[in-house]
Design an enzyme around this catalytic site. Structure first.
Site, short mmCIF file in Angstrom:
data_model
loop_
_atom_site.label_atom_id
_atom_site.label_comp_id
_atom_site.label_asym_id
_atom_site.label_seq_id
_atom_site.Cartn_x
_atom_site.Cartn_y
_atom_site.Cartn_z
N ARG A 85 0.83 -1.21 0.00
CA ARG A 85 0.00 0.00 0.00
C ARG A 85 0.86 1.26 0.00
O ARG A 85 0.56 2.25 0.66
CB ARG A 85 -0.95 0.01 1.21
CG ARG A 85 -1.91 -1.15 1.27
CD ARG A 85 -2.88 -1.18 0.10
NE ARG A 85 -3.71 -2.36 0.17
CZ ARG A 85 -3.38 -3.54 -0.37
NH1 ARG A 85 -2.25 -3.68 -1.03
NH2 ARG A 85 -4.19 -4.59 -0.26
N SER A 145 -11.62 -0.97 3.11
CA SER A 145 -10.74 -1.33 4.24
C SER A 145 -10.06 -0.07 4.77
O SER A 145 -9.35 0.61 4.02
CB SER A 145 -9.68 -2.34 3.80
OG SER A 145 -10.30 -3.52 3.35
N GLU A 189 -5.39 3.30 5.94
CA GLU A 189 -5.15 3.33 4.49
C GLU A 189 -5.49 4.68 3.88
O GLU A 189 -4.74 5.19 3.05
CB GLU A 189 -5.95 2.22 3.78
CG GLU A 189 -5.33 0.85 3.90
CD GLU A 189 -5.87 -0.11 2.84
OE1 GLU A 189 -6.26 0.35 1.76
OE2 GLU A 189 -5.89 -1.33 3.11
#
Length: 342
Positions: A168, A242, A338
């Site tokens: 990520r 998420s 995130e």
């Protein structure tokens, strides 16, 4: 004569972020060409403004109004641009919807992106986050990208190694942050394809459908079914998918946690470390289905934070902080969000 940029001021961003947070931008521009970015660079007033590049608004938490210029990438176009012995090269404009692009490749008979089906957002945002799901990351299918540089006013091309992809993560979150805008992305889609069904959810879904030799479309359909069951539709309840990254820990820390929590879900990584299931950690702390004000944790998936109606970005951030503190207290693991916080 150069056309005047259609800048809109005091522009509401509520419909452009999937959390549905009510926030405004001082200035907003719907970008449909690189020439518009060149004009922004050459305009004394606009060039000085802080800038926020917006794609699908699905990886963003607006905790306040944005006192700068939002560049909403709405460019379009998909084309096959080449091939080599192993792959077909497909280029997509930054403003293309990610899921629709994945479906287009499948319809053209090209495999490789099926595990990434139904991930929200745009093509241009995908390499910044190095999106991933069910055993596949964007970096596994990436070839190159073109970006606009606000420091030089020109464009540049980055190959795979120059993007510094990690979990990520990419160079766009570090050296190129606040400096560049992704214009298009080229993918290398394999000519020889093998289904990636290493994740139990995918294997079980295919088995339930009676499919033992799946096609790329079969895998895509399975992933879509799984994500639809697990994740709320942003059109019905605000969310950013998420919310936390799955934390990566040392083998020693994982073994220590396993000794006290035998049900711990972990996945071995190539470097000997282990990736833990953040949703499981949050669930074990009792947060699934709970709320703080209008901000809540989704009942079907503890990894997803939701706007139950009228939540502010600050409320979502406060909920996230409370979850982080609980997980740290119970497991000694710090969860990392995130989404980008503004």
């Amino acid at each position: 004569m150069t056309p005047v940029l259609p800048i809109q001021y005091e522009f509401s961003l509520q419909h452009l972020n999937t959390f549905g947070i009510a926030a405004k931008a001082k200035a907003y521009l719907r970008v449909t060409s690189v020439d518009m970015l060149t004009q922004v660079k050459s305009d004394d007033f606009l060039a000085r403004l802080p800038k926020l590049v917006l794609g699908g608004g699905s990886n963003l938490l607006l905790t306040r109004d944005f006192a700068g210029l939002v560049l909403h990438m709405c460019t379009s176009g998909v084309e096959i641009v080449g091939e080599d012995a192993e792959s077909i090269h497909v280029k997509a404009a930054a403003g293309e919807n990610w899921h629709q692009f994945v479906q287009w490749t499948l319809q053209q008979g090209m495999a490789g992106l099926e595990n990434l089906s139904l991930i929200p957002g745009s093509v241009g945002a995908a390499p910044i986050q190095n999106i991933g799901a069910y055993g596949v990351e964007l970096k596994d299918r990436f070839f190159a990208l073109t970006a606009f540089d606000f420091e030089t006013g020109g464009t540049f091309v980055l190959d795979h190694s120059a993007c510094h992809f990690a979990y990520r993560d990419s160079v766009f979150k570090h050296a190129l942050r606040d400096r560049s805008v992704v214009l298009d992305v080229t993918f290398a889609l394999p000519k020889k394809w093998h289904p990636d069904t290493q994740y139990a959810d995918v294997a079980n879904e295919l088995s339930a459908r009676g499919i033992s030799a799946p096609t790329p479309t079969d895998v895509s359909d399975a992933v879509i079914a799984i994500r639809t069951r697990k994740l709320p539709d942003p059109a019905k309840i605000g969310n950013a998918g998420s919310f936390f990254k799955n934390p990566v820990v040392s083998a020693a820390q994982r073994d220590a946690l396993l000794a006290t929590c035998p049900q711990l879900i972990s996945y071995a990584q190539p470097d000997g470390k282990y990736k833990l299931a953040a949703g499981w950690l949050i669930d074990r702390c009792g947060w699934k289905g709970k709320s703080l004000g209008a901000a809540g944790v989704y009942e079907k998936q503890a990894l997803v934070l939701v706007n139950r109606g009228g939540a502010s970005g600050q409320e979502i951030a406060q909920l996230a902080k409370a979850i982080q503190m609980d997980v740290m207290s119970k497991f000694g693991v710090m969860l990392e969000p995130e989404p980008v916080f503004i």
